[in-house]
Design a protein around this motif. Structure first.
Motif, short mmCIF file in Angstrom:
data_model
loop_
_atom_site.label_atom_id
_atom_site.label_comp_id
_atom_site.label_asym_id
_atom_site.label_seq_id
_atom_site.Cartn_x
_atom_site.Cartn_y
_atom_site.Cartn_z
N THR A 4 34.40 54.57 37.23
CA THR A 4 34.92 53.56 36.31
C THR A 4 35.51 54.23 35.07
N ASP A 5 35.40 55.55 35.00
CA ASP A 5 35.92 56.28 33.84
C ASP A 5 37.01 57.22 34.34
N SER A 20 39.63 43.67 35.80
CA SER A 20 38.33 43.81 35.16
C SER A 20 38.42 44.78 33.99
N ASP A 21 37.54 44.60 33.01
CA ASP A 21 37.45 45.58 31.93
C ASP A 21 36.87 46.89 32.44
N ARG A 22 36.16 46.81 33.54
CA ARG A 22 35.46 47.99 34.03
C ARG A 22 35.68 48.08 35.55
N TYR A 43 26.84 49.94 40.81
CA TYR A 43 27.96 49.23 40.17
C TYR A 43 28.05 47.81 40.71
#
Lengths: 453, 537, 411
Positions: free
Chosen positions: B55-56, B30-32, B88
């Protein structure tokens, strides 16, 4: 251990068991459970029983469906039914992309179709469980026979059980269990674990069913039945239907003094021989072991053996010999070696030696077998190689003799094998353990060892 | 383990570095992604101790249970986790596309056009290792049946409102993770193991830091040395320099760091309670400060043991992103999106939580799905990645070679002749090509034409290194093969001896039609009553 | 939760026992316990493990002296929870323990005979305790209606001509037969439990069942049945299913699950029978090699780390990565296996495809040979080396797939 009725003659004991099974199948008393289970050790007359049960059910006015597990089994069964029960009309239901071989077509009372509607009116309809799963039938059969039921997976039975009301389950609990390549741990211990055997699930849900047993092996000679019974069926013993003098294997050509001939003579006299190569770790297709297997088969044919039994006397021809291996590449290597040695291996071209893996030899019978031991040359044993059913199948296909080819060192290999099997709560333990069974068979074979230098 | 994998491991032993096992990335990323690093309290099944997630990579969030034996604190933790994770998970529910399909009217039998919603994207959780997946499954099992204050009969210990919902999501994700080739929940050790070989065993590869040590060993160290350092090097206080990736913590951390910190927390809360009981406001105030300090200290020690693993997971993601995505990833990810959408819909429809155990039909369906997806994965990986195909070639289940000859031939048994040309190729591969065996030509989408082209083995000459195949399909309906439907001399072609399309699974009865062999319909058998308030001390 | 007791130095030291005692030096002997049994099960073919365990050497201490200490440890939280669980079981006259046991053995919850819990002299030495256990067991078995719980009894087991003492958590006697009870702190969740842990518990319990079988056979003056699957129904003999008592689901309530240990019993019998071969292993040890971990009055070790390492090296190990989680010496043996370039460092399974190739260098040399020349390595004795050929073939396929040009002779 369960009592064995040793006083009764084998024929009488077997007849009594069959009579009980047929009565329970064809004329179930009111309130009787919907299933009848028959545990059949190797060569105990399972196929004969299936034919008799089919005839009697049809004789009693029933239509019948039969479920087998592989196309080969279905074709065998259809052939046998067509021959032994010519009065039956038999439907052979097959998949659209796999028409059965020509030998099935030669029987006048057999109809082929890939649509069940064409066959419903037949006395008996036979197919694989894979094909039955796709059948949508409005009017289910009252009776089914499930053959090789221990090889059938629980989920397959779940898909076909809607087609019948009552069923006779016949199978050999000692052969290879069904398997899957994906994880099934989350269902371990559930009575309906979809990856377990169909019979195990059915019995768990119908505890009032007491499995019947066929107590006599008509295939295995007196030299083999006690070992196979003890090593693989410790809690359900059986015996040989023949005595020590009923089977004889004699060679027209005298031994040439080689280890191969010594092994053949040993096997002819004692029913077993272990042809042992020097210890060495090898890949699966150990060229020397493969060569030894091929040479043994060739000598078996060259020496003009005659197999004498209660069924009469017959020369030991190529089609009465099988070679059993654990892996397909081993079978391919043996086949190639036999071809080079001028031994026929192509069944389509006439009588030929069967070379196959344990999986494919299940349910088959030969006069003499030559087995490449699953643990020969291995640096380590794995669950696959130790699987009880594999050795059981390989060691119980013969009517006269079994010659096992192996590298020395299997005893040490077994001793060094880790015994760290996981245990699932709620899963009934199956017996015996492959490791223990391997030890027992090896102990016995060691008494018949011929060393090949 | 296949010989090809063994060879890669042997190479890694010699090079001291991880060696590739894939030329493309075989799992969707996933991109995130949401990275989740859970820790468990020792001695108790699934008892949470802490979790680091986010996610960061630069902003991990930490939730912890200051006293793992305390039920209320555990619920507080789960409520925090639900408040953090559920937004999320739910954030993918709104953006949908309409997928056209047809549905049979049950009364008229007529097919009608219908549209179904499919979420445009889906969440992805990444945990450090397989034990992390199992921990999430336990959390799901222990929370999804909890009653909350909103229930009619909340029971003696109602859980915070969103906790059972968290349990149902975790159960769905961990269940989905059992299906081969899916990507809603992945473990980093599993991802790395699919794509690289180390010079150590699978067992040792379960240790994330040791595994990663093979990818970037410090200067002067081999992968093996770096891995051993990651496994066992300790500081002068006996603590591991690189804490394990969890969820279990190092016993010596428990003994010398965690237990004293929890003891200080216990002492502070006891003093606080004493102060409140004695109505000693000053003492209570001091105790409140002490509790805050104790919690802060716990945050510090838990952050310290979690951060290295947090960084490792992100480092692993970096490594994986260096590989180009495999061709079939989007197709499999669509399956994951359907799975996500389906669960979203079940929640919206107010269906009850997933049962503790599958009924007979559900278990059989899941097994069939897993087997089907495993077969699909094997085929797709082989088509996407020459290294995966090499494994099949080595196993004798596929072969590649250069076409030397194409000889036209026809099947004239039917009313009109059909093309059955013979294609001969030269190959060094040694497949299990028995005469008459079915073979399937591998064609990339770029080559066009039908995806599947069947053939059968017509001749094998091992000495000459040639195999001849009779082509059976994919050549059009005319007497002569369609142009471009056959390979030409000089072309490099690959055939497999396994089918390239996955067979459908046979239909199973509805659970209400479970036959007598499997205990009859689930409702018929007495089922143990679900416990309202399972003991959880 | 099995606590094993050391075997006292026997009065008349047999030659084998004497030799083993010399190897160990003055340090107290470690006896068969859960971990050594697990190590035996995981690697029965390892001579190094066999010799060290037979001599009762403290492998944990030895590993530390060799510079790679065993990573095993137990969290204080886990220990505390185990202790709490076991003490809860025993509270109120074992009420919490008896409830699941009764349910399992089909004994009415109340109204039956009261439970006897005889004093087994826990403060005495193992021999006295073992004698007392035999007496208590015989007395309990004599009355089929009685209902007796032997709390931490002491059992004797003959291993390789010596005596090992074993201490199960509990043995329940009822109906003239006994049942081994094993208390574990891992949970039974929805009827299932960690299969690896249940397996280990079953193997451990099987050793207790074997000891009880030996005792019952001895008491009846009969030999132990030769067939491993036969259950001798002698007075006081054990049932072949044991009861595993574990916390249920996420709570602390006990649940008892029967585990059939007949397979483990058969395996254990064969493996313990193998241990008589220890004399042969000892004969191969060089003179002067020993594992003396003692220190003199000044704390100076009798043997230097180098001497110990040399002694350890003198007994061959059968290292596999599983050893890391079962044997204290796992990390030491891994380092040695890596030094020795052994392919086993990658796992035992890899050997299956490598035939007689034993080292990484050999394997990579074979892989680097071009297929044609691999054929040429055919020697008259062994025929063509298929493993080498397959490696070369695999290497060519790998190089092709990775777009590398295979370089001949790269080693």
């Amino acid at each position: 251990m369960a009592e064995m009725s040793t006083e009764q003659a084998p024929g009488a004991a077997a007849d009594a068991a069959v009579a009980r099974i047929l009565a329970a199948t064809v004329h179930p008393p009111a309130g009787a459970p919907r299933g009848v289970v028959v545990d059949s050790p190797p060569g105990a007359g399972k196929s004969t029983l299936v034919v008799r049960a089919a005839r009697e059910l049809v004789g009693a006015g029933e239509r019948l469906m039969i479920v087998a597990q592989t196309n080969g089994q279905v074709d065998d069964l259809v052939g046998r039914l067509a021959e032994k029960a010519p009065e039956l009309t038999i439907g052979r239901l097959h998949a659209a992309d796999s028409r059965p071989g020509p030998e099935v077509l030669k029987h006048a009372n057999v109809t082929l179709s890939d649509k069940v509607a064409d066959l419903v009116e037949h006395d008996v309809v036979v197919s694989t469980s894979a094909k039955w799963q796709w059948v949508r039938a409005e009017a289910p059969w009252r009776h089914a026979i499930v053959d090789e039921a221990y090889q059938m997976r629980s989920d397959a039975l779940l898909a076909v059980a809607r087609l019948f009301e009552r069923a006779l389950f016949v199978g050999d609990p000692g052969q290879l269990d069904p398997f899957t390549v994906v994880g099934t741990e989350q269902w371990a211990g559930l009575s309906y674990d979809p990856s377990s055997s169909a019979v195990v699930t059915m019995l768990a849900h119908n505890p009032q069913i007491e499995p019947h047993r066929l107590p006599v092996s008509w295939r295995l000679p007196a030299s083999a039945a006690p070992l196979i019974s003890r090593a693989f069926y410790p809690y359900t013993p059986f015996r040989s239907g023949t005595g020590p003098d009923d089977r004889r294997l004699t060679a027209a050509v005298r031994p040439d003094g080689s280890a191969l001939d010594a092994a053949i003579d040993r096997a002819a006299e004692h029913g077993w021989a272990l042809l042992e190569l020097p210890a060495r770790h090898t890949v699966r297709t150990d060229p020397q072991a493969v060569a030894a297997v091929a040479a043994t088969v060739r000598r078996l044919l060259e020496r003009g053996l005659t197999a004498r039994s209660e069924q009469g006397e017959a020369p030991l021809t190529a089609d009465r010999i099988a070679v059993g291996t654990a892996h397909r590449d081993q079978a391919a290597a043996v086949r190639a070696a036999l071809l080079t040695a001028g031994v026929p291996v192509d069944q389509a071209a006439g009588p030929a030696v069967t070379v196959d893996t344990a999986n494919r030899l299940q349910g088959r019978e030969y006069d003499v077998t030559v087995v490449l031991h699953p643990l020969s040359g291995r640096p380590d044993a794995t669950a696959f190689h130790l699987e009880t059913g594999r050795l059981c199948v390989l060691a119980s296909r013969h009517r006269h003799a079994c010659i096992v080819v192996a590298r020395a060192g299997i005893g040490e290999l077994l001793d060094e094998h880790p015994s760290t099997e996981p245990v699932q709560l709620g899963v009934p333990v199956t017996f015996p353990d492959g490791w223990e069974a391997n030890h027992q068979v090896l102990d016995h074979l060691t008494e018949h060892r011929i060393r090949l230098r | 383990m296949s010989l090809l994998t063994t060879l890669a491991r042997l190479e890694a032993v010699r090079s001291g570095r991880a060696e590739p096992l894939a030329t493309v990335r075989h799992r969707h990323l996933s991109d995130r992604p949401m990275v989740v690093v859970p820790l468990t309290a020792a001695g108790e099944a699934g008892a949470p101790l802490a979790v680091m997630l986010g996610t960061d990579r630069d902003a991990p969030r930490l939730h912890l249970v200051p006293q793992p034996l305390n039920r209320t604190l555990r619920f507080d933790f789960l409520a925090e986790l639900a408040a953090d994770l559920l937004p999320y998970l739910e954030s993918f529910a709104e953006d949908v596309e309409q997928i056209e399909g047809s549905e049979k009217d049950p009364e008229t039998g007529e097919k009608t056009q219908v549209f179904r919603e499919l979420c445009a994207d889906a969440p992805q959780l990444i945990v450090p290792n397989g034990a992390g997946v199992r921990h999430l499954a336990l959390l799901g099992r222990s929370t999804r049946f909890r009653r909350t204050v909103e229930d009619d009969e909340p029971g003696p210990y109602p859980a915070p409102v969103r906790v059972p919902l968290l349990g149902r999501w975790l159960t769905h994700l961990t269940d989905r993770a059992q299906v081969p080739g899916t990507s809603l929940l992945l473990s980093m050790t599993g991802l790395l193991a699919r794509h690289w070989a180390t010079g150590q065993s699978h067992l040792e590869d379960q240790h994330l830091a040791a595994r990663l040590a093979w990818h970037a060993p410090p200067r002067g160290l081999t992968g093996a040395e770096a891995a051993e350092r990651a496994e066992s090097a300790r500081d002068d206080r006996g603590q591991l320099l690189h804490p394990p990736a969890g969820p279990a913590t190092d016993p010596r951390f428990d003994e010398f760091v965690l237990a004293p910190a929890i003891a200080r927390y216990d002492a502070a809360t006891a003093a606080l309670q004493h102060g409140v009981e004695q109505r000693d406001e000053a003492a209570a105030e001091r105790a409140r400060a002490a509790v805050r300090t104790a919690v802060e200290e716990l945050r510090e020690v838990l952050t310290a043991v979690l951060l290295p693993t947090w960084r490792d997971v992100w480092h692993g993601l970096d490594l994986l992103r260096t590989l180009p995505p495999a061709g079939h990833l989007a197709e499999r990810w669509t399956g994951d999106r359907w799975s996500y959408t389906g669960h979203r819909d079940r929640l919206a429809a107010g269906e009850p939580p997933q049962p503790r155990q599958d009924d007979a039909v559900t278990a059989a369906r899941k097994l069939a799905q897993r087997e089907r997806e495993q077969a699909r994965l094997d085929v797709q990986e082989a088509l996407d990645d020459p290294l995966a195909m090499a494994g099949h070639r080595l196993a004798g289940e596929a072969f590649s070679g250069v076409v030397t000859e194409v000889v036209p031939d026809y099947d004239t048994t039917g009313r009109s002749p059909k093309p059955r040309p013979l294609v001969t190729l030269r190959t060094a591969d040694r497949p299990h090509a028995d005469l008459g065996r079915e073979a399937h030509r591998v064609r990339s989408e770029a080559e066009g034409g039908p995806a599947a082209q069947k053939a059968e083995i017509a001749a094998v000459d091992p000495a000459g290194g040639t195999i001849t195949l009779r082509m059976l399909s994919g050549m059009g309906r005319k007497k002569e093969p369609e142009p471009g439907s056959l390979p030409e001399p000089g072309d490099l072609v690959t055939f497999t001896l396994f089918e390239l399309t996955v067979r459908q699974s046979a239909p199973l009865p509805e659970p209400d039609d479970t036959p007598w062999t499997h205990g009859g319909p689930p409702g018929a058998a007495p089922v143990p009553a679900p416990s309202v308030s399972e003991e959880w001390e | 939760m099995n606590v094993s007791t050391n075997v006292p130095s026997s009065g008349h030291a047999e030659p084998l026992a004497q030799r083993l005692a010399e190897l160990r030096g003055p340090a107290p002997q470690r006896s068969l316990n859960a971990r050594s049994l697990a190590a035996l099960a995981a690697n029965p073919g390892c001579h190094r493990r066999a010799v060290l365990d037979a001599a009762g050497v403290d492998k944990s201490a030895l590993a530390a002296r060799l510079g790679r200490p065993a990573p095993f440890g137990q969290s204080p939280f886990a220990i505390a929870r185990g202790v709490i669980f076991e003490s809860r079981l025993k509270a109120d006259d074992y009420a919490a323990l008896l409830e699941p046991l009764r349910a399992h053995l089909g004994v009415p919850a109340d109204g039956g005979a009261p439970v006897q819990v005889p004093d087994l002299l826990h403060r005495s030495g193992p021999a006295v305790r073992a004698d007392r256990t035999v007496e208590a067991l015989a007395r309990a078995a004599a009355d089929p209606d009685a209902w007796t719980l032997l709390d931490h009894p002491m059992l004797r087991l003959d291993v390789a001509g010596g005596t090992a003492y074993l201490e199960p958590d509990a043995v329940v006697v009822h109906g003239g037969r006994c049942t081994v009870v094993e208390i574990k702190s891992f949970p039974v969740l929805d009827g299932g439990a960690d299969p690896a842990k249940v397996g280990a518990a079953a193997r451990q319990a099987a050793v207790y069942v074997l000891a009880l079988q030996q005792a019952a056979a001895a008491l009846a003056g009969r030999p132990l049945a030769t067939d491993p699957y036969t259950e001798q129904r002698l007075p006081g003999s054990p049932r072949s299913s044991v009861l595993l008592v574990c916390p249920k689901d996420f709570g602390n309530r006990p649940t008892a699950v029967a585990v059939d240990v007949r397979r483990e019993l058969a395996t254990t019998r064969r493996q313990l029978g193998q241990m008589t071969g220890i004399g042969r292993l000892l004969a191969e040890l060089p003179a002067g090699a020993d594992f003396d971990l003692a220190a003199d009055e000044d704390g100076v070790p009798t043997r230097s780390a180098e001497e110990l390492a040399a002694s350890v090296e003198a007994v061959p190990a059968a290292y596999g990565p599983d050893c890391l989680s079962t044997c204290e010496l796992g990390f030491h043996c891994r380092a040695r296996a890596r030094c020795g370039d052994r392919v086993e460092q990658l796992g035992r399974g890899v050997r299956g495809e490598l035939g007689s190739i034993r080292t990484v260098t050999q394997a990579l040399a074979a892989a680097a040979t071009e297929a044609v020349t691999a054929e040429a390595t055919t020697d008259a004795e062994t025929g063509p080396d298929e493993a080498a050929e397959r490696l070369a073939y695999a290497a060519a396929l790998r190089a092709e797939a990775l777009g590398r040009i295979p370089v001949a002779g790269r080693a």
